[in-house]
Design a protein around this motif. Structure first.
Motif, PDB file in Angstrom:
ATOM      1  N   ASN A 217       3.862  33.908 -91.898  1.00 46.42           N
ATOM      2  CA  ASN A 217       5.129  35.211 -92.112  1.00 46.42           C
ATOM      3  C   ASN A 217       6.512  34.328 -92.706  1.00 46.42           C
ATOM      4  O   ASN A 217       7.269  35.244 -93.655  1.00 46.42           O
ATOM      5  CB  ASN A 217       5.704  35.300 -90.234  1.00 46.42           C
ATOM      6  N   THR A 221       7.919  35.572 -96.193  1.00 45.55           N
ATOM      7  CA  THR A 221       9.518  36.417 -96.653  1.00 45.55           C
ATOM      8  C   THR A 221      10.187  35.479 -97.853  1.00 45.55           C
ATOM      9  O   THR A 221      10.784  35.923 -98.644  1.00 45.55           O
ATOM     10  CB  THR A 221      10.291  35.764 -94.800  1.00 45.55           C
ATOM     11  N   GLU A 249      14.294  30.241 -93.548  1.00 45.93           N
ATOM     12  CA  GLU A 249      12.773  30.860 -93.672  1.00 45.93           C
ATOM     13  C   GLU A 249      11.399  29.391 -93.623  1.00 45.93           C
ATOM     14  O   GLU A 249      10.552  28.863 -93.544  1.00 45.93           O
ATOM     15  CB  GLU A 249      11.380  31.529 -94.690  1.00 45.93           C
TER      16      GLU A 249
END
Length: 423
Positions: A217, A221, A249
């Motif tokens: 994830n 991103t 991130e």
């Protein structure tokens, strides 16, 4: 019809003791396990066996002594290459019956045969299980034939049948029985090791799935914003905003990797004296915004104070993960109680929530890969890390929970004797 003679009965009783000793030593004692993995313990078994054979020896005329010493000698020599040690002990124990002709014959025989058994042992261990049993019983039979031949001239005619059964049947039978038990024990040990390996591989596979799920994830991103920066002309403010998101991130992905490393090797990097009340208060301050977001009311009862020895950063990481998990188990609000109690030797941290609770099966699985206590399927990486740290700190964990009734978790720490002085 033949009735068992005194020598045969003597030998059978001695053999039963050897079998009972083997069963007690190897089959009941799980800590010993494989005779090859615990050579010192196995040597101890064979030495005790030799002592038993010496104690239950049967003397015949002219200084000759009959016993079952050949059984532990053959088995210990073939399976573990202990023949030089066991041969020396056989001669030593034989000396207690007198330094005579029989003693010197024993010295000559066990000196030569100890070297022979020691030499062929590596070859013997490469044979299949059934061949090893047959070979050990066969070589025992050959030795028994030799001893029987010598004993023919030392006993009365009415004892010949007794000696024949005692020496040509009991020792080979005993070696065959005990070697069969050894082979069974070794096979069971190999199966247990194989199961452990398969469980580790399964855990590794689950861990890989957990890490890939968690790390995908933030990386997805970050890649998306990098492509956006590359394809679209943006002003400095938006560029800085996107770069900040990418950094966050990537930091998140790094944190997941760090959690995995902590789980796989939770070494306490530095040990210091920790004030339980002070450290828990600091942790709750960090998690206060999260509790407010989930409408969770947090209350504390730090009536018991004390200190423990541990790594401060690992302690914080552990209880941040545990308390955060409790908070997130109450998505529609609830109450969380953090309490400390103390005994003379322990400090107990209790964390009780009014969340969705867990079944008995779920309680057993806490801290496993690809499992979350929040009810929905997830990786549960944070709880894996927390429980890994607690195991490294040798903390006793007790969890009580029922579906819909919340969860009570208690963590028993060893209390440090020195107390922190308060002003």
């Amino acid at each position: 019809m033949y009735k068992l003679g005194i020598i045969t009965m003597h030998f059978l009783f001695n053999l039963s003791l050897l079998l009972i000793l083997f069963f007690t030593f190897f089959l009941l004692n799980k800590r010993v396990g494989s005779i090859h993995l615990h050579k010192r313990a196995s040597l101890f078994y064979f030495v005790i066996s030799l002592i038993l054979c010496s104690l239950f020896s049967y003397p015949i005329q002219n200084g000759y002594v009959l016993d079952l010493r050949i059984i532990p000698f053959i088995l210990g020599g073939l399976y573990l290459r202990f023949s030089p040690i066991l041969g020396f002990l056989v001669i030593f124990f034989r000396a207690f019956h007198g330094i005579d002709v029989g003693f010197f014959i024993g010295v000559a025989f066990y000196t030569v045969f100890s070297l022979f058994i020691w030499y062929i042992s590596p070859w013997f261990l490469k044979l299949t299980s059934n061949i090893r049993i047959l070979f050990s019983a066969g070589i025992t039979l050959l030795i028994s034939v030799g001893i029987f031949t010598i004993a023919l001239n030392k006993v009365s005619p009415d004892q010949l049948l007794d000696i024949f059964i005692a020496y040509l049947i009991v020792p080979p039978l005993g070696v065959a029985m005990i070697s069969t038990l050894i082979e069974i024990r070794e096979k069971n040990q190999q199966l247990q090791q194989q199961l452990v390996i398969e469980e580790k591989l399964a855990a590794l596979e689950q861990m890989g799935a957990a890490i890939s799920h968690e790390i995908r994830n933030p990386l997805t991103t970050a890649i998306g914003f990098i492509e956006l920066l590359d394809q679209v002309s943006l002003d400095s403010n938006n560029s800085a905003k996107y770069l900040s998101i990418i950094k966050d991130e990537l930091d998140s992905a790094e944190g997941i990797i760090q959690d995995y490393l902590t789980f796989s090797k939770p070494i306490m990097e530095s040990t210091e004296e920790l004030d339980i009340q002070k450290e828990l208060t600091h942790i709750l301050k960090l998690l206060h915004p999260l509790a407010n977001y989930h409408s969770v009311k947090v209350s504390t009862d730090f009536s018991a104070s004390g200190t423990i020895q541990g790594d401060k950063s690992k302690f914080h990481q552990c209880f941040i993960n545990i308390i955060r998990n409790s908070i997130e188990s109450m998505p529609y609000g609830g109450a969380l109680m953090i309490k400390t109690t103390a005994t003379q030797n322990k400090i107990i941290i209790s964390i009780q929530d009014t969340g969705i609770g867990m079944s008995k099966e779920q309680i057993k699985r806490i801290g496993e890969p690809y499992y979350s206590t929040k009810g929905s399927e997830g990786t549960g990486l944070s709880m894996m890390v927390a429980y890994s740290i607690l195991r490294a700190m040798r903390v006793t964990i007790e969890v009580q929970s029922e579906i819909g009734e919340g969860t009570l978790s208690q963590f028993h720490f060893k209390r440090h004797k020195t107390k922190i002085k308060r002003r």
